[in-house]
Scaffold this motif. Structure first.
Motif, PDB file in Angstrom:
ATOM      1  N   THR A  46      21.371  -8.977  -6.982  1.00  0.00           N
ATOM      2  CA  THR A  46      21.433  -9.525  -5.627  1.00  0.00           C
ATOM      3  C   THR A  46      21.476 -11.037  -5.644  1.00  0.00           C
ATOM      4  O   THR A  46      21.066 -11.685  -6.612  1.00  0.00           O
ATOM      5  N   ASN A  47      21.970 -11.603  -4.560  1.00  0.00           N
ATOM      6  CA  ASN A  47      21.942 -13.036  -4.312  1.00  0.00           C
ATOM      7  C   ASN A  47      20.916 -13.310  -3.223  1.00  0.00           C
ATOM      8  O   ASN A  47      20.591 -12.434  -2.423  1.00  0.00           O
ATOM      9  N   ASP A  48      20.441 -14.523  -3.183  1.00  0.00           N
ATOM     10  CA  ASP A  48      19.468 -14.870  -2.158  1.00  0.00           C
ATOM     11  C   ASP A  48      20.095 -14.714  -0.776  1.00  0.00           C
ATOM     12  O   ASP A  48      21.250 -15.083  -0.536  1.00  0.00           O
ATOM     13  N   THR A 106      12.076 -18.551  -8.142  1.00  0.00           N
ATOM     14  CA  THR A 106      11.915 -17.263  -8.804  1.00  0.00           C
ATOM     15  C   THR A 106      11.485 -16.152  -7.858  1.00  0.00           C
ATOM     16  O   THR A 106      11.232 -16.371  -6.685  1.00  0.00           O
ATOM     17  N   ASP A 107      11.411 -14.960  -8.419  1.00  0.00           N
ATOM     18  CA  ASP A 107      11.118 -13.744  -7.681  1.00  0.00           C
ATOM     19  C   ASP A 107       9.828 -13.892  -6.871  1.00  0.00           C
ATOM     20  O   ASP A 107       8.806 -14.338  -7.363  1.00  0.00           O
ATOM     21  N   GLY A 108       9.895 -13.485  -5.608  1.00  0.00           N
ATOM     22  CA  GLY A 108       8.718 -13.548  -4.766  1.00  0.00           C
ATOM     23  C   GLY A 108       8.321 -14.941  -4.368  1.00  0.00           C
ATOM     24  O   GLY A 108       7.206 -15.163  -3.886  1.00  0.00           O
ATOM     25  N   ASN A 109       9.245 -15.939  -4.593  1.00  0.00           N
ATOM     26  CA  ASN A 109       8.948 -17.318  -4.229  1.00  0.00           C
ATOM     27  C   ASN A 109       7.657 -17.814  -4.886  1.00  0.00           C
ATOM     28  O   ASN A 109       6.826 -18.478  -4.278  1.00  0.00           O
ATOM     29  N   THR A 154      17.122 -12.298  -7.596  1.00  0.00           N
ATOM     30  CA  THR A 154      16.574 -10.965  -7.429  1.00  0.00           C
ATOM     31  C   THR A 154      17.484  -9.947  -8.083  1.00  0.00           C
ATOM     32  O   THR A 154      18.639  -9.814  -7.724  1.00  0.00           O
ATOM     33  N   GLY A 155      16.965  -9.245  -9.066  1.00  0.00           N
ATOM     34  CA  GLY A 155      17.761  -8.260  -9.772  1.00  0.00           C
ATOM     35  C   GLY A 155      17.670  -6.919  -9.100  1.00  0.00           C
ATOM     36  O   GLY A 155      16.896  -6.688  -8.183  1.00  0.00           O
ATOM     37  N   GLY A 180      14.589 -11.139 -12.547  1.00  0.00           N
ATOM     38  CA  GLY A 180      14.073 -12.414 -12.087  1.00  0.00           C
ATOM     39  C   GLY A 180      14.766 -12.825 -10.812  1.00  0.00           C
ATOM     40  O   GLY A 180      15.863 -12.411 -10.503  1.00  0.00           O
ATOM     41  N   THR A 181      14.131 -13.635 -10.007  1.00  0.00           N
ATOM     42  CA  THR A 181      14.744 -14.075  -8.762  1.00  0.00           C
ATOM     43  C   THR A 181      14.785 -15.569  -8.708  1.00  0.00           C
ATOM     44  O   THR A 181      14.048 -16.265  -9.370  1.00  0.00           O
ATOM     45  N   ASP A 182      15.685 -16.071  -7.892  1.00  0.00           N
ATOM     46  CA  ASP A 182      15.802 -17.497  -7.675  1.00  0.00           C
ATOM     47  C   ASP A 182      16.200 -17.733  -6.223  1.00  0.00           C
ATOM     48  O   ASP A 182      17.308 -18.094  -5.928  1.00  0.00           O
ATOM     49  N   ALA A 183      15.275 -17.430  -5.355  1.00  0.00           N
ATOM     50  CA  ALA A 183      15.572 -17.575  -3.938  1.00  0.00           C
ATOM     51  C   ALA A 183      15.781 -19.027  -3.630  1.00  0.00           C
ATOM     52  O   ALA A 183      14.879 -19.827  -3.685  1.00  0.00           O
TER      53      ALA A 183
END
Length: 893
Positions: free
Chosen positions: A549-551, A698-701, A849-850, A856-859
């Motif tokens: 996913t993208n932010d 990152t994931d979950g801010n 967000t995978g 890992g996420t990068d919002a």
């Protein structure tokens, strides 16, 4: 033949038989026989060598006597002058070579000679020892045991702080030492202390025996010996020092009382944490006076005397990150603590009933900082100390450093350290309010590091608000994931190693791979199904597909890698990492300067490419500096030189490693420059200077980063939330939704603003330098399902048709004001409106967000770049020329 050369007749019966018969005859008969067997030689009358009955007899005579033959019946009594030595019959004082022995036996010394020599040598040594013992004078304890300060210097050689040594030593008298401490030390170190004379031969023998059996290496030193070594001598492992120690110990054992020895030993011993002496140790580990220690705490402090670096539960990673970890040190400390208490019971120094009270290990408090080391100073001293201990060739130990007398010249520049702290305090004071938002603004942490790109020198760090209150150095590794700031390593790997042939094997050589251009087109759709390099669907351990996913769940369509970096789209870089190989992405990151340690995430999942690793701010700044120097990697360092007693004992030598070719590094820099000028990193843009960088969330801010550089200086800034109390075993990174009054925290918000404010001041007055112009490199490839356009001819459009084409508009003649020109500082809503324009649907955001829970996420930020030419990226792939200036889909060079 003449008569005198005629061969004499041989005696009957053979040589030896004849000799035996001759020996059995009376003397007179032997004489007659001899005369009958061999006519007398004319020379015999003149005392010459007698002749023998045969040549064989002559040889045997020579073998028996080594050539020593007497003359005949010489009435004058003179010795014959044969070839051998004639035995005079006199006894020698030293019978060597041995008389009466023949062959090799003459050269083997007798037992009398050997024992005599041994006794003589022993007597001589005893005499020398007696003289040495009589002449030796023990040095004064206070002259050598009193610790000095260590002085730390700024990069300009002005003094930063003087600390260590006598600052943390308080001598106490024997009566103030708890009996439990004395008993613990005796049971653990020297059971015969009260009765020996300073030397324990049995203890030395036991030590040798245990080591010979392959057991634990141990010393045979008594408490008196250790007292002498610690207070009167150096720690050198030399024969001369051991020799001195032996005689001084014997002298001290005879002339100094046991109470004085015990008092001195416990007052000068090193217990770790900079504590020399029992009183300082009691304060450092239990925050109490030595007189208040109980038997359990005393047993633990006695444990530290075996080596604080390996028995302090706080660990000593600077000494040995594996064997001296918190876990290993705690395990060792508990075992030895329990053993000492048990030994006290065996020795009758502790009752079994009292021992039964102490079943729980007396865990000490966390290490504290000296008041002199408040603010950023403690973090700087800590970094310099660890670096020196880990890199000096003389193997200077923590214990020796604590003795003082060292001058440590660091790379830190006071002005830059102050500016970095000032920039972060500005955010704290303006935006962070634990009182107003206790559930959102508590435990907010920042970290930062700034590195000279040309040398690797760490010129500034920010470790936390105060080193005496917040003990973790946030400039060092904290565990905060770096998010999309990891993407430049993916691009570098794609350019350096190339994309794999989908029809080839998993492991491919350079000839099978295709170097990737930043103009390459990849699918930027949200929830993109991630494939392996060969086109098969990647499945996780649960046999599930990975949907990246993208932010903001934003889909970009087919976009260039340059534009994907600008807008921090995740799906293109996750698929690119799979095409190149996440193992190659890891190699590129390590080549740039990251370490393959516990902070490097596993490289066997797609999310590795979008920053699930958690290197330190120092490492991130150092690795980005590799791009700034056209691919030349230099290790970050914090110490230039160390002196001890005026002599230089360490000097840093810069080593340059070729991480990437200049064409690869310069292309990565150009892509990151575009991020600052047109993408998510615009809040970091510097007036009148080239700057390149990348945001990351990152994931979950739970963490946010901005890492960027100019040609001369590379800086990383991190932000996260975590409880300071390390006793809290359930500590974890907290979400930052609502922190600072913001909807969420992204790399483009507080971290980018801090970076901008600091770098503006840090580079002020320095030469303005532009980044090298990159050369075209690699091939324009299509990945992730992106469709390659079919090259079909098209008619030349008329002027009216051209004006109606959906080509993005050029930059307006009247430039749009930058956020810093029209918005108030830290007003992110204003900045987002100006930077993002129509990007309210998530365009210009970053997110890692995978498709599975470990992705890992990068919002990212909703302040997308100034280029809003497309939202889907499907119709403008052919307008390369129009996008060059504005960093669009192809983002030309």
């Amino acid at each position: 033949m003449s008569e005198h050369r005629r061969k004499a007749p041989q005696p009957q019966g053979g040589g030896r038989a004849a000799a035996r018969r001759a020996a059995q005859q009376p003397a007179g008969r032997r004489s007659d026989s001899s005369r009958r067997a061999t006519p007398p030689s004319p020379s015999a009358a003149h005392g010459e060598e007698p002749t023998y009955g045969s040549r064989a007899e002559a040889r045997r005579a020579a073998q028996r006597g080594g050539g020593r033959r007497r003359g005949g019946d010489d009435s004058s009594g003179h010795e014959g002058r044969g070839r051998g030595r004639v035995d005079s019959g006199k006894k020698r004082f030293i019978d060597y070579p041995r008389a009466g022995k023949y062959g090799f036996r003459r050269w083997v010394p007798s037992w009398k000679l050997v024992s005599g020599l041994c006794l003589g040598f022993l007597g001589l040594m005893m005499g020398v020892a007696g003289v040495a013992y009589a002449l030796v004078v023990p040095p004064k304890v206070n002259d050598l045991a009193k610790a000095q300060n260590n002085v730390y210097y700024w990069a300009d050689d002005t003094q930063m702080v003087a600390t260590g040594g006598s600052v943390n030593r308080q001598s106490i008298e024997y009566a103030q030492i708890p009996p439990a401490m004395r008993n613990a030390v005796i049971s653990a170190e020297n059971k015969s202390f009260q009765t020996d004379r300073g030397i324990d031969p049995m203890g030395i023998a036991r030590a040798f025996y245990n080591m010979a059996r392959g057991g634990e290496t141990q010393g045979g030193s008594t408490i008196t010996q250790q007292y002498v070594k610690n207070s009167m001598l150096t720690q050198d492992q030399t024969l001369s020092r051991k020799f001195k120690e032996l005689f001084i110990t014997l002298k001290v054992g005879e002339t100094v009382g046991k109470k004085e020895v015990m008092e001195g030993y416990l007052n000068v011993s090193y217990y770790g944490r900079g504590a020399s002496g029992l009183q300082a140790a009691a304060r450092a580990y239990y925050n109490k006076d030595a007189t208040d220690l109980n038997p359990s705490e005393c047993a633990f402090l006695a444990t530290l005397l075996k080596g604080a670096s390996y028995y302090d539960p706080a660990g000593a990673p600077e000494v040995d990150p594996v064997k001296a970890s918190r876990k290993e040190n705690t395990r060792r400390a508990k075992l030895r603590w329990g053993w000492i208490l048990d030994e006290e019971v065996k020795d009758g120094k502790l009752s079994a009933a009292e021992r039964a009270k102490y079943t729980e290990f007396p865990m000490p408090i966390e290490p504290r900082k000296d008041a002199k080391l408040g603010g950023q100073t403690g973090y700087l001293v800590d970094l310099a100390t660890k670096y020196f201990l880990a890199h000096n060739d003389r193997n200077v130990t923590e214990k020796e450093l604590a003795q003082g007398g060292y001058e440590i010249h660091t790379t830190f520049e006071k002005k830059k350290v102050d500016e970095l702290e000032k920039s972060i305090k500005k955010v704290y004071e303006a935006k962070i309010s634990p009182k107003a938002r206790p559930d959102k603004d508590t435990h907010v942490q920042f970290g930062g590091a700034s590195v000279d790109t040309k040398t690797g020198a760490i010129v500034a760090t920010y470790g936390g608000q105060d080193a005496t209150q917040h003990y973790t150095n946030n400039a060092d590794a904290t565990g905060a994931q770096v998010g999309s700031t990891f993407k430049p390593f993916v691009l570098a790997a794609a350019m350096k190693y190339g994309k794999r042939n989908p029809e080839g094997e998993k492991v491919q050589g350079e000839s099978e791979r295709t170097p990737v251009s930043p103009k390459s087109i990849y699918n930027g759709d949200n929830k993109l199904k991630i494939n392996n390099y060969d086109g098969s669907v990647w499945m996780n351990d649960d046999n599930k597909e990975w949907l990246q996913t993208n932010d903001g769940d934003h889909s970009y369509g087919d976009i260039s890698l340059r534009y994907a970096m600008q807008e921090s789209a995740n799906s293109p870089y996750v698929q690119l990492g799979m095409d190149v190989g996440t193992d190659k992405v890891k190699e590129a990151a390590i080549s740039a300067g990251l370490r393959d340690d516990d902070y490097m995430a596993k490289a066997d999942v797609p999310s590795f490419s979008i920053g699930t690793s958690s290197p330190s701010a120092i490492r991130m700044a150092g690795s980005y500096a590799t791009f700034a120097t056209s691919g030349k990697q230099r290790e970050p360092f914090s110490v230039t030189e160390v002196k001890h007693d005026g002599a230089v004992i360490y000097q840093h030598k810069t080593k340059t490693n070729p991480a990437f070719s200049s064409v690869v590094a310069d292309n990565v820099t150009d892509v990151l420059k575009n991020v600052v000028e047109h993408g998510t990193g615009t809040p970091a843009k510097l007036a009148g200077r080239d700057a390149a960088g990348k945001t990351g969330t990152t994931d979950g801010n739970k963490s946010a980063w901005f890492v960027g550089y100019t040609p001369q200086l590379s800086t990383a800034v991190s932000m996260f939330r975590m409880d300071d109390d390390e006793k809290n075993k359930d500590r974890e990174f907290l979400e930052m939704y609502g922190t600072g009054g913001e909807k969420s925290i992204h790399g483009a918000s507080f971290p980018a603003q801090i970076w901008h404010d600091y770098m503006t001041e840090a580079v002020k007055g320095t030469k303005v330098v532009a980044f090298p112009k990159p050369e075209p490199y690699g091939e324009t490839l299509y990945g992730g399902g992106a469709v390659s356009p079919t090259p079909t001819p098209s008619p030349t459009p008329t002027p009216s048709e051209s004006s109606a084409s959906p080509t993005p508009s050029v930059t307006p003649s009247s430039p749009t004001p930058t956020p810093s020109e029209t918005c108030q500082p830290l007003d992110w809503e204003c900045r987002n409106n100006q930077n993002g324009g129509a990007a309210t649907n998530g365009n210009g955001t970053e997110g890692n967000t995978g498709g599975t829970t470990d992705g890992g996420t990068d919002a990212g930020t909703t302040d997308g770049g100034t280029d809003t030419g497309t939202t889907e990226g499907t119709t403008e792939g052919t307008t390369e020329g129009d996008e060059n200036e504005r960093g669009g889909i192809f983002g030309g060079g």
